[in-house]
Design an enzyme around this catalytic site. Sequence first.
Site, short mmCIF file in Angstrom:
data_model
loop_
_atom_site.label_atom_id
_atom_site.label_comp_id
_atom_site.label_asym_id
_atom_site.label_seq_id
_atom_site.Cartn_x
_atom_site.Cartn_y
_atom_site.Cartn_z
N ARG A 130 0.85 -1.18 0.00
CA ARG A 130 0.00 0.00 0.00
C ARG A 130 0.89 1.24 0.00
O ARG A 130 1.94 1.27 0.66
CB ARG A 130 -0.90 0.04 1.24
CG ARG A 130 -2.08 -0.93 1.24
CD ARG A 130 -3.13 -0.60 0.18
NE ARG A 130 -4.30 -1.46 0.25
CZ ARG A 130 -4.42 -2.62 -0.42
NH1 ARG A 130 -3.46 -3.04 -1.21
NH2 ARG A 130 -5.53 -3.33 -0.31
N GLU A 143 -4.58 7.11 -4.98
CA GLU A 143 -4.77 6.39 -6.25
C GLU A 143 -6.11 6.79 -6.87
O GLU A 143 -7.09 6.93 -6.14
CB GLU A 143 -4.75 4.88 -6.00
CG GLU A 143 -3.38 4.41 -5.51
CD GLU A 143 -3.29 2.91 -5.24
OE1 GLU A 143 -4.30 2.21 -5.43
OE2 GLU A 143 -2.22 2.45 -4.85
N HIS A 180 -1.56 -0.31 -9.61
CA HIS A 180 -2.11 -1.24 -8.60
C HIS A 180 -2.68 -2.51 -9.25
O HIS A 180 -3.87 -2.79 -9.17
CB HIS A 180 -3.19 -0.54 -7.75
CG HIS A 180 -3.42 -1.19 -6.41
ND1 HIS A 180 -3.80 -0.50 -5.29
CD2 HIS A 180 -3.33 -2.49 -6.02
CE1 HIS A 180 -3.95 -1.32 -4.27
NE2 HIS A 180 -3.67 -2.55 -4.69
C1 DGY Z 1 -5.58 -6.45 -2.26
O1 DGY Z 1 -6.27 -7.45 -2.45
O2 DGY Z 1 -5.48 -5.93 -1.15
C2 DGY Z 1 -4.82 -5.90 -3.42
O3 DGY Z 1 -4.21 -4.72 -3.19
C3 DGY Z 1 -5.66 -5.91 -4.66
O4 DGY Z 1 -5.52 -7.21 -5.08
#
Ligand code: DGY
Length: 326
Positions: free
Chosen positions: A238, A267, A286
Amino acid sequence: MRPNVYITRRIPQSALEKISEVCNVEMWEEEDIPVPRAVLEEKIEEIDGLYCLLTENIDETLLNRAKKLKVVSNMAVGYNNIDVDAASRKGIMVTNTPGVLTETTADLTFVLLMTTARRIVEASDFLRNGNWKTWSPMLLTGQDVFGATIGIIGLGRIGESLAKRAKGFDMRVLYHNRSRKEEAEKTLGLEYVDFDTLLKESDFVCVMTPYTPETRNLIGERELSLMKSTAILINTARGGIVDEAALYKALKDGTIWAAGLDVFEEEPVKLNHPLLTLPNVVTLPHIGSASIKTRTLMAELAATNLIQAVTGQIPTHLVNKEVSNQ
Ligand code: DGY
């Protein structure tokens, strides 16, 4: 009475059909535009289940409007977009989709690592822009991956799968985690080290930890200054875990060598973001779990979690287990 559910984006047909067999479904039909907050605020009042994505901010103010909501089913393994404590206080279950995206996300992390190390994007642009005049000894030279040291911050499922890939490239694998994983150390040949040692000794530092208040800006100016000047930072977890202003500075002044980023604090990242101006940054939108098979499995798993919750069962992937005891 069939439960009423709201789905915040168009999802794969198989998942939609599964939910529609049991529930009355309303769905935000736009593919590329997230559901407006005002719509969500209105919908949440009357539904039994919410199926959402990481693009929705499910905060306390929103949850307070819900009159009979039983579950927020997130189509992601991460759930930092949801105020889980607030949901728990209201007796609302929160679910996620662990497991099914592990290998796909580890694949992407390793792809990003190799792409950044070997300057693949820069090299491709170099050719297409007509700059390739001749072969020359040090043209577009990058960093070796085989035999290098990788440091994995957060040895969860995805971190472990990344370690397996690294072993295939004869890498020395260091990790740092809240708890030691002695079994993984033995079976995969990993070395547990303290945080600073990982930063100092790794050629590749990979951020694989969940985003929580404790991990916010975990990688900042101090941590970047400990890294090798040839080191590469990879983040597929993240955005908020890395201090972007500090990272920009470290990349610009040569404190570290490059970064591969699949995630950003905000984002979609703004096109005038300073990090996007640097040639030693590889950026992706992402897409860690973005294979057709995995995204379909995630959508179906989120559907199962939702159905279980609205039909009075305890969902398999319940995040706030305390709610099931209320
Ligand atoms: C998640 O699942 O947390 C990812 O960032 C998206 O697949």
